[in-house]
Motif scaffolding. Structure first.
Motif, PDB file in Angstrom:
ATOM      1  N   ILE A 197       0.936  -0.855   0.079  1.00  0.00           N
ATOM      2  CA  ILE A 197       0.200  -0.615   0.155  1.00  0.00           C
ATOM      3  C   ILE A 197       0.692   0.898   0.167  1.00  0.00           C
ATOM      4  CG2 ILE A 197      -1.714   1.266   1.403  1.00  0.00           C
ATOM      5  CD1 ILE A 197      -2.368  -1.001   2.110  1.00  0.00           C
TER       6      ILE A 197
ATOM      7  N   LEU B  17       0.407   5.503   0.269  1.00  0.00           N
ATOM      8  CA  LEU B  17      -0.201   6.615   0.168  1.00  0.00           C
ATOM      9  C   LEU B  17      -0.113   7.456  -0.189  1.00  0.00           C
ATOM     10  CD1 LEU B  17      -2.185   5.225   3.466  1.00  0.00           C
ATOM     11  CD2 LEU B  17      -2.618   4.926   1.421  1.00  0.00           C
TER      12      LEU B  17
ATOM     13  N   LYS C 219     -10.612  -4.988   4.956  1.00  0.00           N
ATOM     14  CA  LYS C 219     -10.416  -3.670   4.113  1.00  0.00           C
ATOM     15  C   LYS C 219     -10.318  -2.975   5.647  1.00  0.00           C
ATOM     16  CE  LYS C 219     -13.548  -4.659   1.613  1.00  0.00           C
ATOM     17  NZ  LYS C 219     -14.885  -4.884   0.747  1.00  0.00           N
TER      18      LYS C 219
ATOM     19  N   PHE D 134     -11.293   6.814   2.666  1.00  0.00           N
ATOM     20  CA  PHE D 134     -10.315   6.171   1.589  1.00  0.00           C
ATOM     21  C   PHE D 134     -10.591   4.836   2.204  1.00  0.00           C
ATOM     22  CE2 PHE D 134      -6.245   5.533  -0.244  1.00  0.00           C
ATOM     23  CZ  PHE D 134      -5.681   6.313  -1.254  1.00  0.00           C
TER      24      PHE D 134
ATOM     25  N   ILE E 230      -9.558   0.373   1.732  1.00  0.00           N
ATOM     26  CA  ILE E 230      -8.283   0.131   0.943  1.00  0.00           C
ATOM     27  C   ILE E 230      -8.692  -1.369   1.591  1.00  0.00           C
ATOM     28  CG2 ILE E 230      -5.537  -0.644   0.875  1.00  0.00           C
ATOM     29  CD1 ILE E 230      -6.325   2.258   2.031  1.00  0.00           C
TER      30      ILE E 230
ATOM     31  N   LYS F   2      -7.857  -0.069  -3.803  1.00  0.00           N
ATOM     32  CA  LYS F   2      -8.180   1.580  -3.180  1.00  0.00           C
ATOM     33  C   LYS F   2      -9.219   2.093  -3.808  1.00  0.00           C
ATOM     34  CE  LYS F   2      -3.575   1.998  -2.496  1.00  0.00           C
ATOM     35  NZ  LYS F   2      -2.272   2.824  -3.331  1.00  0.00           N
ATOM     36  N   LYS F   3     -10.151   2.332  -3.001  1.00  0.00           N
ATOM     37  CA  LYS F   3     -11.083   3.826  -3.516  1.00  0.00           C
ATOM     38  C   LYS F   3     -11.647   4.583  -2.550  1.00  0.00           C
ATOM     39  CE  LYS F   3     -14.852   0.144  -4.324  1.00  0.00           C
ATOM     40  NZ  LYS F   3     -15.696  -0.873  -4.007  1.00  0.00           N
ATOM     41  N   GLU F   4     -12.032   5.825  -3.612  1.00  0.00           N
ATOM     42  CA  GLU F   4     -11.737   7.131  -2.258  1.00  0.00           C
ATOM     43  C   GLU F   4     -13.134   8.170  -2.877  1.00  0.00           C
ATOM     44  OE1 GLU F   4      -9.394  12.019  -2.285  1.00  0.00           O
ATOM     45  OE2 GLU F   4      -8.622  10.340  -3.149  1.00  0.00           O
TER      46      GLU F   4
END
Length: 132
Positions: free
Chosen positions: A37, A39, A56, A74, A76, A83-85
């Motif tokens: 990950i 960021l 998650k 955010f 994950i 990833k979703k924002e």
């Protein structure tokens, strides 16, 4: 995997108040023990939530557009790295929880008309779900 055995450690660094005297912080997040990950640096809130199965992770990224408090959720997926924002949400999160794909948010959203001297209004409870 149980709730006390997370796949990695989340470490907050460079924490500072979002505004002088504010109870809300902005910081960097360091993922310790997991290199899948990546960021972006800075402007994260020092709050996060896991699903019970630790698959998650939910983080909060600040967005003070036009000097108005706001944030993005955010999400994950630890297994896939996906990833979703969220779009920008208004307010200041005081607590978040993540159960499956449902996100519960407690937040402060100032309402001048409902506030009185010594007591600012309002605490709001919301639910959010990412599109599948």
């Amino acid at each position: 995997m149980n709730a006390t055995n997370r796949p990695f450690l989340i470490k907050f660094t460079n924490a500072d108040e979002i505004r002088m005297g504010s109870p809300f912080n902005s910081c960097d997040i360091e993922i310790v023990g997991y290199d899948k990950i990546k960021l972006p640096k800075g402007n994260w809130q020092d709050k996060y939530a896991w699903t019970d199965d630790s698959k998650k992770l939910l983080l909060i990224k600040w967005n003070f557009e036009n000097n108005e408090p706001g944030f993005h959720l955010f999400l994950i997926d630890i297994e896939t790295g996906q990833k979703k924002e969220s779009l920008r949400l208004v307010g200041l999160p005081t607590n978040i929880s993540l159960i499956d794909d449902k996100i519960k948010i407690s937040k402060f959203l100032y309402d001048k008309e409902k506030s009185v001297a010594g007591k600012l209004c309002c605490e709001i409870e919301e639910e959010f779900e990412f599109d599948k």
